[in-house]
Design an enzyme around this catalytic site. Structure first.
Site, short mmCIF file in Angstrom:
data_model
loop_
_atom_site.label_atom_id
_atom_site.label_comp_id
_atom_site.label_asym_id
_atom_site.label_seq_id
_atom_site.Cartn_x
_atom_site.Cartn_y
_atom_site.Cartn_z
N GLY D 7 0.85 -1.20 0.00
CA GLY D 7 0.00 0.00 0.00
C GLY D 7 0.87 1.23 0.00
O GLY D 7 1.49 1.55 1.02
N ARG D 10 -0.63 7.94 0.21
CA ARG D 10 -0.04 9.06 0.92
C ARG D 10 0.72 8.58 2.17
O ARG D 10 1.82 9.02 2.44
CB ARG D 10 -1.17 10.01 1.36
CG ARG D 10 -0.81 11.42 1.49
CD ARG D 10 -2.05 12.30 1.34
NE ARG D 10 -3.21 11.68 2.03
CZ ARG D 10 -4.48 12.08 1.86
NH1 ARG D 10 -4.76 13.08 1.05
NH2 ARG D 10 -5.46 11.48 2.48
N GLY D 12 1.51 5.19 3.20
CA GLY D 12 2.47 4.09 3.03
C GLY D 12 3.76 4.53 2.38
O GLY D 12 4.86 4.12 2.81
N LYS D 188 -5.65 4.31 19.18
CA LYS D 188 -5.72 5.23 18.03
C LYS D 188 -7.16 5.77 17.86
O LYS D 188 -7.38 6.93 17.55
CB LYS D 188 -5.28 4.50 16.76
CG LYS D 188 -5.47 5.28 15.45
CD LYS D 188 -4.70 6.59 15.43
CE LYS D 188 -4.48 7.10 14.03
NZ LYS D 188 -5.68 7.25 13.21
N ASN D 192 -8.37 9.66 17.98
CA ASN D 192 -9.11 10.40 16.96
C ASN D 192 -10.37 11.04 17.53
O ASN D 192 -10.75 12.15 17.13
CB ASN D 192 -9.50 9.47 15.80
CG ASN D 192 -8.35 9.25 14.84
OD1 ASN D 192 -7.21 9.14 15.27
ND2 ASN D 192 -8.64 9.17 13.55
N GLU D 195 -9.36 14.06 19.14
CA GLU D 195 -9.10 15.02 18.06
C GLU D 195 -10.40 15.70 17.61
O GLU D 195 -10.45 16.92 17.46
CB GLU D 195 -8.44 14.26 16.90
CG GLU D 195 -8.32 15.00 15.60
CD GLU D 195 -8.05 14.00 14.45
OE1 GLU D 195 -7.23 13.07 14.62
OE2 GLU D 195 -8.70 14.13 13.39
#
Lengths: 338, 338, 338, 338
Positions: D7, D10, D12, D188, D192, D195
């Site tokens: 992958g 953007r 990877g 994670k 988020n 965020e």
């Protein structure tokens, strides 16, 4: 440059220190004589009274008031008659912006100028500098530039913003003339409400992490408890202190507040020293009042304030009524406290 | 018409009674033999086992399950093998609608039909009738019309809706075939979430009324407390019980829940029998999960659920972190519990 | 009994009619002469001016003002000088309770009494009666009992509350002396906020039902859209009009507002005549302001108000900033409007 | 050290670049041949297929998958049969943590190991480093330390946390083994959601500042609009770009998100390029689902998600129903769009 500083608490004394380091001559006063003595030992000009403050300054005088919100009007009432045409009072406390508007009008009648300064920085401000949000007349603000430059963190405190033209204004040095009377405290008020919202976002997130091992607990099954459908999904014993530390680098959510959270959690991840009765000091409410006046939705800012109210037990009657209603229509009894 | 009723708790037994009053022959079963005996004394056909339930009914059989959500699948697993092609199981409990979809698929393999029935009414249902929200196949629902008519409150329970064409459907009699499998419990789920939201609206309002005399209290003034700016505005000692009674007539907010609130508050306006740890029984969470899946904003429904979570102390760590942060950046100490 | 009624809009004229039906002599005035003429044809005593209102009443006079909130003070200013010691003004409009306190103080100086009356009932009030929430002096309220009894719905409007002692007070007839000046409008204000919360609970629930067929739509899959994980769970085409009708009988959530929702949805389940820009008329904001002053959490009441603000586009800049931030940190482009 | 990277979008491709800079040998693959060619020109070992990826690595192999969430299971299904006992797959995408648990179980049957890595950093990650939240078996995580050290920002990215013992763990270098399978994506996910909450706090605050000049507008007065009681309090024309810049230094609310807000607003304070239809990419919803499962109140995190839903028009039917109800009980007509 010289400045009168009235109020030598945690904020006022540190601000005087930072001003003196920058070469500003500080005439200091406080109701507590020992506070004045202490600052005098550090190089400030001691004043035993407001009259002495005025006498020790040359016109046009600038007197910065750094006292609790409830005391500001008393100090102004005592100070204003001692001042001369063209002198200026700066209120650096946490005043409601509408009060600034009223005070400015009141002082205009006495030919004394008024500047409101929202000051952020807390106990770290002495070294870190203070973010200054200023409201008032352009000409008076200009007279105080050296004071603002001395107190503010300065341009080096953060990297430049890409796309912002250099020399756009003073904001990148950490102080800004935000607008007419009240504008400074208005911006400070919104700043604090954002602070409440950010704090709540972190606190809710960490609270969720703390509960992520609920699947490991053995829960009694009864009609009053929604059982965890997949306990095997919630068996994480997260180290919240290390996660706070982790997020400080490379994530989307680093902030000074996260730095402080990491510090608090490093000390004790259970935060056992705190009972969780969270105070609020006014600005969150004032922001909600302004949003309410203006018809602007502020779900997050309001919720973060209400969480503080609720933490202090102010929802108790509401909760009792909910339990009473559940008993009425469903015969549901409250579960005993575990 | 005849029906098997499995589960003779508060809901199941009253429903059997209401069915028998309407002439429906009820074959009843419960794990507790005394519950079966009791209903037998009231005219029901007792069944000591699921096999006896099946044996006492003529095909095509209809067995209504009225057991706790966690037990439904066990009963279905035991019951389905005893049934014949064309028989039907009705789950009248508080099942998650996705479970209905899965069960219907599972039973289709056995040629047994499945109907989900959201049942509202609580302890008052025996006299008031039950609101029935039905999901499943049209042909099977049609076979059960007499049962639904017997359980539902009937058209007289509320005045006609202006503008609604007579004979539009069964909804005005208090039951409705809402859609395919799961539709009944989906609608019941949303019903309960609305109930949470309404309860919270009342509870917040009454809580506010209870606090309206804060201006009469003498408050200590300190930096951690936002003082009441105009205590003279908040000197009302409201009689919340009488206000609940008042709003029942002519206002915009009468409702059955308000009737119950008036009843609870008439008993004790302070609701001292309740501690305010409010349970939730699943549907509020399921609604939030559906809204979350569908991307539909449900601020009020979510907040009313979170208020219940918070009433049980689940925000404690969050609150401790907020206090810890305030100490970090401002040196603020928590106020002692008053 | 006789009463002056100033303001013959939707509310004032219907209230005068209901009073006249009960035998109260009504002297009516409005700025619009044709409104006065109309009421005169229905039996009221017409008054071309406030002076004529006063002249047509015997002392101690009672003049009920039923004008827009912004006009109340003007009417009081014009009316008060015409009145005599002992006369009383009743403000039945939607005034802020703090204004009541100020007006009462002002009028006391003129020896005129002031009563605030929160009036609920809307366009249905003529037949249904008005719920009256009264604030003011006990002696003056007592003088107006016949007026309140005539306007209120009366005890038959709702069944008695079990556990409430008969003769407890007037609340079960639909009117209540809630407390001193401002108490009536305070209770009315909270009533309206609860109304907002209930309306939002229903509206969120019905909105969710309307979205329950999202699994039937074919959604483009892209990085900016969270795909529906189990579209097979959301294939319900609910008839929201019939569900509103259904819930009116036997459920936990019947209410007058639900009756109205059923009526609106029976007319057009898509509600295509409405754009969804929802107004608010003040009381919701005032309640939020009071909760804010008092430190009482009102998540649901606030959210229901904010939803109205947002429906009018007041969150637009906020949303643009969110999209801008997503572009900054993730290179995310906004999805085009479908 | 060597790593397979599958992958090359953007994220990877930049991660591979950062790994190669640190001397990690990268075998890269993508469905798009030109992406592979491009990375080959930068020094990576190109692989035209998953089989070539496996062939180019020595056992025990580590293959990092960096593909859209919806494609992860397909890649794993294709890749796993090509791997040998002891090899490991790392999913660095935005997977739901429950999927990690299921995948780990599935792969265990094939003797292949699974690691979930929550990766934060966005387009800035190449230079800034990536914050890595890791879940999985301790032994496998240990084998990947050089990879994590290369990708993470490193200790210099933030000043040390006072009170945190040096050498406590890896969190201060920007990566952390958070717990067993799923722990990485769980952390994670909560990251988020925080965020979202922080973004909403800023966005609400700036939106309020943008509305602070409402007192300067001339508003039509009608019964459907709550007039601004004190227009003279709201006559501020704030420069939101400069205020964002200001708060970056010395205030309580500096953060990387504020840096980005300052950058966006410096470009265009009106943000005219954005329509304000805010996407969400899954983690906010997953966090809400977890909070819902666990019974943890998350008012702020939920509201920030709902604001995104509402920004996309998902509250429209709700709002129409509110307007319809207002028309029903009060005869209120919607105000025309201004």
């Amino acid at each position: 440059m010289e400045l009168g500083m009235v109020g030598l608490g945690r904020m006022g004394s540190n601000m005087a220190r930072r001003l003196m380091r920058a070469g500003v001559r500080c005439v200091v006063h406080d109701r507590a004589a020992e506070a004045v003595d202490g600052m005098a030992r550090e190089g400030a000009i001691p004043a035993r009274s407001l009259a002495e403050v005025v006498a020790a300054l040359s016109p046009p005088r600038h007197v910065w008031i750094m006292v609790p919100a409830g005391a500001v009007d008393h100090v102004i009432d005592d100070l204003a008659p001692l001042l001369q045409t063209g002198d200026a009072i700066v209120d650096g406390g946490n005043s409601l912006f509408q009060d600034d508007i009223a005070r400015a009008t009141r002082l205009t009648g006495k030919s004394v100028h008024y500047v409101d300064a929202g000051v952020s920085g807390g106990v770290a401000g002495l070294e870190r500098g203070y973010c200054l949000m200023i409201g008032g007349e352009e000409t008076i603000v200009r007279r105080l530039v050296l004071v603002f430059e001395a107190l503010a963190p300065g341009i080096a405190a953060a990297p430049p913003t890409p796309g912002r033209a250099p020399g756009t204004g003073t904001a990148d040095r950490g102080w800004l003339h935000c607008g007419p009377h009240g504008a400074g405290h208005f911006v400070k008020m919104v700043h604090n409400a954002i602070e409440y919202g950010m704090m709540a976002a972190y606190a809710e997130g960490f609270n969720l992490l703390r509960h992520a091992n609920a699947g490991s607990a053995s829960h009694a099954v009864d009609a009053e408890t929604t059982p965890l459908r997949h306990p095997e999904h919630y068996r994480y014993d997260f180290n919240v202190a290390e996660i706070a530390e982790l997020w400080r680098r490379g994530s989307v959510i680093p902030s000074w507040l996260l730095d402080l959270a990491a510090q608090a959690l490093a000390g004790d991840p259970a935060l056992a020293a705190f009972a969780g009765r969270v105070s609020d000091s006014g600005e969150g409410r004032w922001t909600l009042a302004a949003a309410n006046d203006l018809g602007v939705p502020t779900y997050v800012l309001a919720a973060s304030l209400f969480e503080r109210f609720a933490s202090r037990g102010e929802a108790d009657f509401q909760n009792r009524l909910l339990s009473a209603l559940r008993f009425q229509f469903g015969g549901h009894h409250e579960k005993p406290v575990p």
